[in-house]
Design a protein around this motif. Structure first.
Motif, PDB file in Angstrom:
ATOM      1  N   PRO A 101     -96.879 -39.245 117.984  1.00 19.72           N
ATOM      2  CA  PRO A 101     -95.401 -38.829 118.589  1.00 19.72           C
ATOM      3  C   PRO A 101     -94.547 -39.881 119.225  1.00 19.72           C
ATOM      4  CG  PRO A 101     -97.150 -37.745 120.102  1.00 19.72           C
ATOM      5  CD  PRO A 101     -97.853 -38.449 118.914  1.00 19.72           C
ATOM      6  N   ASN A 102     -93.414 -39.641 119.095  1.00 23.64           N
ATOM      7  CA  ASN A 102     -92.674 -40.793 119.680  1.00 23.64           C
ATOM      8  C   ASN A 102     -92.863 -41.372 121.046  1.00 23.64           C
ATOM      9  OD1 ASN A 102     -91.456 -40.922 117.111  1.00 23.64           O
ATOM     10  ND2 ASN A 102     -89.420 -40.166 117.982  1.00 23.64           N
ATOM     11  N   LYS A 103     -92.926 -40.211 121.862  1.00 26.85           N
ATOM     12  CA  LYS A 103     -93.235 -40.653 123.305  1.00 26.85           C
ATOM     13  C   LYS A 103     -94.708 -41.454 123.418  1.00 26.85           C
ATOM     14  CE  LYS A 103     -91.995 -39.892 127.745  1.00 26.85           C
ATOM     15  NZ  LYS A 103     -90.724 -40.170 128.283  1.00 26.85           N
ATOM     16  N   LEU A 104     -95.811 -41.023 122.758  1.00 27.74           N
ATOM     17  CA  LEU A 104     -96.945 -41.821 122.770  1.00 27.74           C
ATOM     18  C   LEU A 104     -96.657 -43.330 122.209  1.00 27.74           C
ATOM     19  CD1 LEU A 104     -99.810 -42.085 123.310  1.00 27.74           C
ATOM     20  CD2 LEU A 104    -100.533 -40.872 121.195  1.00 27.74           C
ATOM     21  N   ILE A 105     -95.847 -43.196 120.985  1.00 32.41           N
ATOM     22  CA  ILE A 105     -95.531 -44.744 120.556  1.00 32.41           C
ATOM     23  C   ILE A 105     -94.879 -45.654 121.440  1.00 32.41           C
ATOM     24  CG2 ILE A 105     -94.178 -46.075 119.019  1.00 32.41           C
ATOM     25  CD1 ILE A 105     -94.425 -43.667 116.860  1.00 32.41           C
ATOM     26  N   GLN A 106     -94.035 -45.024 122.535  1.00 34.16           N
ATOM     27  CA  GLN A 106     -93.477 -45.921 123.667  1.00 34.16           C
ATOM     28  C   GLN A 106     -94.482 -46.512 124.554  1.00 34.16           C
ATOM     29  OE1 GLN A 106     -90.669 -43.697 125.737  1.00 34.16           O
ATOM     30  NE2 GLN A 106     -89.447 -42.905 124.003  1.00 34.16           N
ATOM     31  N   ILE A 115    -106.028 -40.808 117.481  1.00 31.66           N
ATOM     32  CA  ILE A 115    -106.211 -40.771 115.995  1.00 31.66           C
ATOM     33  C   ILE A 115    -107.523 -39.625 115.974  1.00 31.66           C
ATOM     34  CG2 ILE A 115    -107.122 -41.742 113.945  1.00 31.66           C
ATOM     35  CD1 ILE A 115    -105.186 -44.163 114.901  1.00 31.66           C
ATOM     36  N   ALA A 116    -108.588 -39.869 116.587  1.00 37.51           N
ATOM     37  CA  ALA A 116    -109.738 -39.123 116.441  1.00 37.51           C
ATOM     38  C   ALA A 116    -109.622 -37.741 116.910  1.00 37.51           C
ATOM     39  CB  ALA A 116    -110.783 -39.737 117.193  1.00 37.51           C
ATOM     40  N   SER A 117    -108.715 -37.694 117.935  1.00 30.74           N
ATOM     41  CA  SER A 117    -108.718 -36.137 118.607  1.00 30.74           C
ATOM     42  C   SER A 117    -107.579 -35.284 117.778  1.00 30.74           C
ATOM     43  CB  SER A 117    -108.058 -36.508 120.236  1.00 30.74           C
ATOM     44  OG  SER A 117    -109.012 -36.969 120.940  1.00 30.74           O
ATOM     45  N   PHE A 118    -106.456 -35.931 117.410  1.00 33.26           N
ATOM     46  CA  PHE A 118    -105.320 -35.179 116.682  1.00 33.26           C
ATOM     47  C   PHE A 118    -105.131 -35.708 115.308  1.00 33.26           C
ATOM     48  CE2 PHE A 118    -104.553 -35.804 121.273  1.00 33.26           C
ATOM     49  CZ  PHE A 118    -104.884 -34.501 121.669  1.00 33.26           C
ATOM     50  N   LEU A 173    -106.748 -30.845 136.891  1.00 27.96           N
ATOM     51  CA  LEU A 173    -107.993 -31.549 136.987  1.00 27.96           C
ATOM     52  C   LEU A 173    -107.998 -32.974 136.782  1.00 27.96           C
ATOM     53  CD1 LEU A 173    -111.140 -31.152 137.638  1.00 27.96           C
ATOM     54  CD2 LEU A 173    -111.481 -31.001 135.019  1.00 27.96           C
ATOM     55  N   GLU A 174    -108.546 -33.846 137.775  1.00 34.08           N
ATOM     56  CA  GLU A 174    -108.467 -35.016 137.571  1.00 34.08           C
ATOM     57  C   GLU A 174    -109.442 -35.618 136.831  1.00 34.08           C
ATOM     58  OE1 GLU A 174    -105.178 -37.185 140.766  1.00 34.08           O
ATOM     59  OE2 GLU A 174    -107.464 -36.979 141.226  1.00 34.08           O
ATOM     60  N   ALA A 175    -109.570 -36.353 135.697  1.00 30.07           N
ATOM     61  CA  ALA A 175    -110.786 -36.692 134.969  1.00 30.07           C
ATOM     62  C   ALA A 175    -110.457 -38.136 133.986  1.00 30.07           C
ATOM     63  CB  ALA A 175    -111.234 -35.778 134.168  1.00 30.07           C
ATOM     64  N   PRO A 176    -111.439 -38.805 133.497  1.00 34.20           N
ATOM     65  CA  PRO A 176    -110.733 -39.559 132.224  1.00 34.20           C
ATOM     66  C   PRO A 176    -110.296 -38.813 131.359  1.00 34.20           C
ATOM     67  CG  PRO A 176    -113.105 -39.992 133.200  1.00 34.20           C
ATOM     68  CD  PRO A 176    -112.588 -38.622 133.732  1.00 34.20           C
ATOM     69  N   ILE A 177    -109.249 -39.608 130.457  1.00 33.92           N
ATOM     70  CA  ILE A 177    -108.480 -38.917 129.455  1.00 33.92           C
ATOM     71  C   ILE A 177    -109.658 -38.402 128.264  1.00 33.92           C
ATOM     72  CG2 ILE A 177    -106.929 -39.404 127.386  1.00 33.92           C
ATOM     73  CD1 ILE A 177    -105.457 -41.410 129.244  1.00 33.92           C
ATOM     74  N   ASP A 178    -110.498 -39.061 127.952  1.00 30.56           N
ATOM     75  CA  ASP A 178    -111.284 -38.442 126.943  1.00 30.56           C
ATOM     76  C   ASP A 178    -111.902 -37.248 127.443  1.00 30.56           C
ATOM     77  OD1 ASP A 178    -112.894 -39.839 128.725  1.00 30.56           O
ATOM     78  OD2 ASP A 178    -114.346 -40.536 127.402  1.00 30.56           O
ATOM     79  N   GLN A 179    -112.249 -36.930 128.664  1.00 22.60           N
ATOM     80  CA  GLN A 179    -112.842 -35.710 129.175  1.00 22.60           C
ATOM     81  C   GLN A 179    -111.862 -34.559 128.996  1.00 22.60           C
ATOM     82  OE1 GLN A 179    -115.161 -35.903 132.842  1.00 22.60           O
ATOM     83  NE2 GLN A 179    -116.004 -37.873 132.190  1.00 22.60           N
ATOM     84  N   LEU A 180    -110.643 -34.972 129.382  1.00 21.93           N
ATOM     85  CA  LEU A 180    -109.650 -33.766 129.222  1.00 21.93           C
ATOM     86  C   LEU A 180    -109.209 -33.555 127.955  1.00 21.93           C
ATOM     87  CD1 LEU A 180    -107.011 -35.105 132.007  1.00 21.93           C
ATOM     88  CD2 LEU A 180    -109.038 -33.260 132.225  1.00 21.93           C
ATOM     89  N   VAL A 181    -109.220 -34.330 126.973  1.00 19.73           N
ATOM     90  CA  VAL A 181    -109.241 -34.347 125.605  1.00 19.73           C
ATOM     91  C   VAL A 181    -110.435 -33.280 125.188  1.00 19.73           C
ATOM     92  CG1 VAL A 181    -109.058 -35.141 123.173  1.00 19.73           C
ATOM     93  CG2 VAL A 181    -107.834 -36.431 124.903  1.00 19.73           C
ATOM     94  N   GLU A 182    -111.705 -33.617 125.486  1.00 21.46           N
ATOM     95  CA  GLU A 182    -112.762 -32.780 124.963  1.00 21.46           C
ATOM     96  C   GLU A 182    -112.600 -31.341 125.722  1.00 21.46           C
ATOM     97  OE1 GLU A 182    -117.650 -33.057 125.534  1.00 21.46           O
ATOM     98  OE2 GLU A 182    -116.314 -34.695 125.978  1.00 21.46           O
ATOM     99  N   GLY A 238    -104.035 -31.192 124.765  1.00 19.19           N
ATOM    100  CA  GLY A 238    -104.216 -30.713 123.404  1.00 19.19           C
ATOM    101  C   GLY A 238    -103.417 -31.110 122.227  1.00 19.19           C
ATOM    102  N   SER A 239    -102.625 -32.236 122.719  1.00 20.18           N
ATOM    103  CA  SER A 239    -101.774 -32.902 121.527  1.00 20.18           C
ATOM    104  C   SER A 239    -101.366 -33.943 121.945  1.00 20.18           C
ATOM    105  CB  SER A 239    -100.412 -31.912 121.316  1.00 20.18           C
ATOM    106  OG  SER A 239     -99.910 -32.274 122.535  1.00 20.18           O
ATOM    107  N   GLY A 240    -100.878 -35.060 120.811  1.00 25.22           N
ATOM    108  CA  GLY A 240    -100.382 -36.427 121.046  1.00 25.22           C
ATOM    109  C   GLY A 240     -99.226 -36.227 122.265  1.00 25.22           C
ATOM    110  N   GLU A 241     -98.330 -35.260 122.292  1.00 25.76           N
ATOM    111  CA  GLU A 241     -97.485 -35.147 122.992  1.00 25.76           C
ATOM    112  C   GLU A 241     -97.750 -35.256 124.672  1.00 25.76           C
ATOM    113  OE1 GLU A 241     -97.370 -33.609 120.389  1.00 25.76           O
ATOM    114  OE2 GLU A 241     -95.845 -33.968 119.207  1.00 25.76           O
ATOM    115  N   VAL A 242     -98.642 -34.385 124.878  1.00 25.20           N
ATOM    116  CA  VAL A 242     -99.460 -34.294 126.227  1.00 25.20           C
ATOM    117  C   VAL A 242    -100.102 -35.675 126.220  1.00 25.20           C
ATOM    118  CG1 VAL A 242    -101.273 -32.948 127.669  1.00 25.20           C
ATOM    119  CG2 VAL A 242     -99.914 -31.644 125.864  1.00 25.20           C
ATOM    120  N   LEU A 243    -100.911 -36.092 125.591  1.00 31.60           N
ATOM    121  CA  LEU A 243    -101.481 -37.310 125.671  1.00 31.60           C
ATOM    122  C   LEU A 243    -100.665 -38.558 126.149  1.00 31.60           C
ATOM    123  CD1 LEU A 243    -104.024 -39.114 125.701  1.00 31.60           C
ATOM    124  CD2 LEU A 243    -103.518 -39.551 123.468  1.00 31.60           C
ATOM    125  N   ALA A 244     -99.426 -38.401 125.737  1.00 28.27           N
ATOM    126  CA  ALA A 244     -98.231 -39.329 126.007  1.00 28.27           C
ATOM    127  C   ALA A 244     -97.827 -39.150 127.654  1.00 28.27           C
ATOM    128  CB  ALA A 244     -97.051 -39.259 125.389  1.00 28.27           C
TER     129      ALA A 244
END
Length: 791
Positions: A539-544, A530-533, A427-436, A441-447
């Protein structure tokens, strides 16, 4: 600065273990799709092992393969091991074979297929095709190399022939192996403000791999195939009974048992008469059974010698051959089987048996998850496979009449939520909606999804629309590269190191608007992560990705990566000290600083620098972390010892929380949510601590992760006002006691330690406090058995 830390060595045992696990899965797993993925993994690890054995693989280097530049995209296995394969190499793909078939025979006999294709795209016709692709956007760049000749075409189109030639000189040594041209596509590539976790095509493949659960498949086979045959066998033998049908005696609704505990059989005896046509019907039943058994082999009960159906079938075969071969004991056994059947199910033709079999048939005819998966996959196949899904309407619609006819699912049935959960991943949607929604479900997926946004942020300062689109495609492809295992403070290949990206540097104007957009995105993503997880490290991938936004915003933030304990080199680059200084400025006098006894004044005055492996390092910061960990010099570099040092570095730097809170003013942004983040972190770590974990490695991992969550919780709690802090402490005490006496006793030192410091007290040098030293500072790493497991 300690100099006695030995250089880490490559853990070949890890490679062998991965290979063993992959082999076991590829051979034994019940799901064919899982077996296929495991087989591919085995091939990757086999390549790693071969490269290690031959000495052609230099593990820990930015250029692990001899003669291959750092910018080439490598196939990388789990753990950062290069397999020796190049992703832009490999067999020809369909679009390459189609193009190759249209080309004239090569002038040079030793020309490779890839060199011919690369050469064609550099000719007049190929350049015109690339120019048209740039104009229309009808191309895809899946691997960064596939955008190199598009860059050449763009440069030539802008009169930059000399710059294009310089780029071609860099690419020339590998044009015989790698594809530097894009994948044609009939649809324009169009960057979007929404993201997806995976494509429609990936989702279809996942749905195709859904298999009917073995237990359900076995049950359905028994209900649809074997129960009717068993009924026929019983009915045949009941035709041979003289008098009342056999049944088990009952009194007051309870079975009457013989002295040996078996049920007492009453009624007539079978095999007393043989109605006309009986033997032919018996033979037909036996033939039907054999025919069905050829096609239905999931259920083993019909063949089990102790099962009544198998026994009854054996007696039937003997009756057909020669009924006189049956002994009195055999006839008694048949009578007992019939009695048990009639008592349990009812006699053939009875209303009771009909209701039972109708209900079983209804259960067997229920559509399975596999059938629903086929239906949804067929719906999604009508959409472009490399894009996302705009909404769930198509997938979630009730079953249509035409679908019902082909799959046998009643029209109007709803699609199971479990399958819609799989579809949501595309599903294509804004990031915050997919988190909600829980799709992210994790910082790794967010990255993994963030490059879909940050690629556009990086291209925001490019005026030319063709180049802006190309830059976006290149960046998204680059971020799909997997990181290598690196030693000696080396950094991963950066986007700007790609030769074709470097060639575009003069055309990327970092305008004010682009910097503002990068900062806004940095703030939004940091807040969301930070607010979601709140309980996990960034995670390192998100830090990149955050670092790329930092650069785009023209900021100087010392974001630090998590260092693996098994490759720790005993020192830290200067950015770790810079991050610790930022934390000291922000946290001086707070609950966090007092709990961990952070030497804020010392950190703010520490300013040392030493060059190691070509990097600015801080020996003083490394020495401080080593001392705080109690890791004495001369004890070697065990993983556990390294872990205690690295944990102290994370404590002092807050692993990026302080840097982001200070620069982006997140304390104000997140202030209303901070009590909730504290509570979520605490509840998460209690859940982890109360799980039953038997394997010692998993126990160590749990303690480490919960200690990290505890540290993040303490950071957030330091910005909560006193009344809310006292409320949380009451909640925490109540929640721990609710988990039972065993957990309360084990976790008491942790909770008592927080209460002790919150009351204004301090731990002693050993990290203890309170009456009889019951309160303890909670750390995740220990050079020996962790005290949480004592007693």
């Amino acid at each position: 600065m300690p100099t006695d830390t030995p250089s880490p060595r490559v853990n070949t045992g890890y490679v062998l273990d991965q290979l063993r696990r992959g082999l076991e899965t590829s051979l034994n797993h019940s799901d064919p799709a899982v077996r296929a993925r495991a087989a591919a993994k085995v091939e990757r690890w086999r390549s790693v092992l071969e490269e290690l054995a031959s000495g052609t693989l230099s593990v820990g280097s930015r250029t692990p393969l001899e003669g291959i530049p750092a910018w080439v995209t490598l196939e990388v296995a789990q753990g950062g091991f290069a397999t020796g394969h190049l992703l832009a190499e490999g067999p020809l793909e369909p679009h390459e074979r189609e193009r190759l078939a249209s080309l004239p025979a090569p002038a040079e006999e030793d020309a490779t297929e890839r060199s011919r294709l690369n050469a064609w795209f550099l000719g007049d016709e190929g350049q015109r095709e690339l120019a048209e692709a740039l104009r229309s956007g009808c191309y895809r760049v899946r691997i960064p190399e596939e955008g190199a000749l598009l860059t050449v075409a763009w440069l030539i189109g802008r009169g930059e022939a000399e710059r294009a030639l310089e780029l071609l000189e860099t690419l020339a040594p590998l044009t015989d192996r790698l594809r530097f041209y894009p994948v044609p596509d009939p649809r324009p590539f169009s960057p979007s403000a929404v993201v997806r976790v995976q494509t429609v095509g990936s989702t279809v493949r996942q749905l195709d791999s859904v298999e009917l659960r073995p237990r359900i498949a076995t049950m359905n086979e028994a209900l649809r195939v074997w129960n009717p045959l068993y009924d026929r066998a019983v009915e045949l033998f009941l035709e041979t009974v003289e008098g009342e049908l056999p049944h088990l005696a009952e009194e007051n609704g309870e079975l009457v048992r013989r002295p040996d505990g078996q049920g007492r059989v009453e009624g007539g005896w079978p095999c007393q008469r043989w109605p006309e046509g009986w033997h032919e019907r018996a033979r037909r039943l036996l033939r039907d059974y054999q025919a069905e058994r050829q096609n239905h082999k999931l259920c083993g009960k019909p063949e089990h010698p102790k099962e009544n159906f198998a026994r009854l079938r054996g007696f039937l075969e003997r009756c057909v051959a020669d009924a006189r071969s049956l002994t009195g004991r055999d006839v008694g056994s048949i009578r007992k089987i019939l009695a048990s059947y009639v008592t349990r199910h009812g006699s053939p033709g009875s209303e009771r048996l009909r209701r039972v079999r109708d209900e079983q048939a209804r259960m067997a005819e229920q559509p399975t998850m596999k059938e629903f998966a086929v239906l949804v996959a067929n719906r999604l196949r009508t959409l472009p496979g490399d894009e996302g899904l705009g909404s769930l309407d198509l997938a979630a619609a009730p079953v249509r009449e035409d679908e019902s006819a082909s799959l046998g699912i009643a029209p109007g049935r709803s699609i199971p939520p479990h399958l819609l959960g799989k579809v949501e991943r595309c599903l294509e949607a804004p990031i915050d909606q997919l988190v909600e929604r829980g799709v992210i479900g994790s910082g790794e997926v967010l990255a993994t999804v963030l490059p879909q946004i940050t690629s556009q942020v990086g291209a925001a300062g490019i005026e030319d629309p063709e180049l802006r689109r190309l830059y976006t495609a290149l960046y998204a492809a680059f971020r799909r590269r997997r990181s290598l295992l690196l030693l000696n403070l080396q950094h991963q290949v950066r986007f700007d190191e790609l030769p074709w990206v470097e060639a575009l540097r003069p055309y990327r104007e970092n305008e004010l608007g682009a910097r503002v957009l990068a900062r806004q995105t940095l703030e939004q993503v940091s807040t969301l992560a930070i607010a979601s997880f709140p309980q996990t490290l960034i995670p390192n991938k998100l830090i990149q990705e955050l670092s790329a936004l930092v650069k785009g915003a023209d900021l100087r933030l010392p974001l630090v990566e998590e260092i693996a304990a098994d490759i720790f080199m005993g020192t830290f680059s200067m950015k770790y000290l810079d991050a610790a200084r930022a934390a000291a400025r922000l946290l001086e006098g707070t609950l966090y600083a007092r709990y961990y006894d952070v030497p804020t004044k010392y950190l703010l005055t520490l300013d040392d620098r030493e060059m190691r492996w070509g990097k600015d390092t801080s020996p003083g910061f490394a020495e401080l972390c080593t001392e705080r960990a109690g890791a004495k010099r001369g004890r070697g570099g065990s993983v556990a010892r390294n872990g205690t040092i690295l944990e102290q570095a994370q404590i002092l730097t807050t692993h990026n929380l302080a840097v982001l809170f200070e620069e982006l003013k997140l304390a104000e942004t997140l202030r209303p949510a901070l009590p909730h983040l504290v509570e979520r972190s605490f509840l998460w770590l209690v859940r982890q601590q109360t799980m039953k974990i038997d394997h010692w490695k998993a126990q160590l991992q749990m303690v480490k992760n919960t200690a990290y969550a505890w540290r993040q919780m303490l950071f957030f709690l330091s910005f909560v006002d006193p009344p809310a802090r006292r409320e949380f402490l009451d909640l925490a005490r109540e929640h721990v006691e609710e988990q039972g006496e065993a957990f309360s006793r084990r976790f008491e030192p942790v909770l008592a330690g927080l209460e002790w410091v919150s009351a204004g007290n301090a731990f002693d040098a050993s990290g203890r406090g309170g009456p009889k030293g019951i309160a303890r500072r909670f750390l995740g790493w220990s050079d020996g058995r962790h005290w949480l497991f004592e007693g």
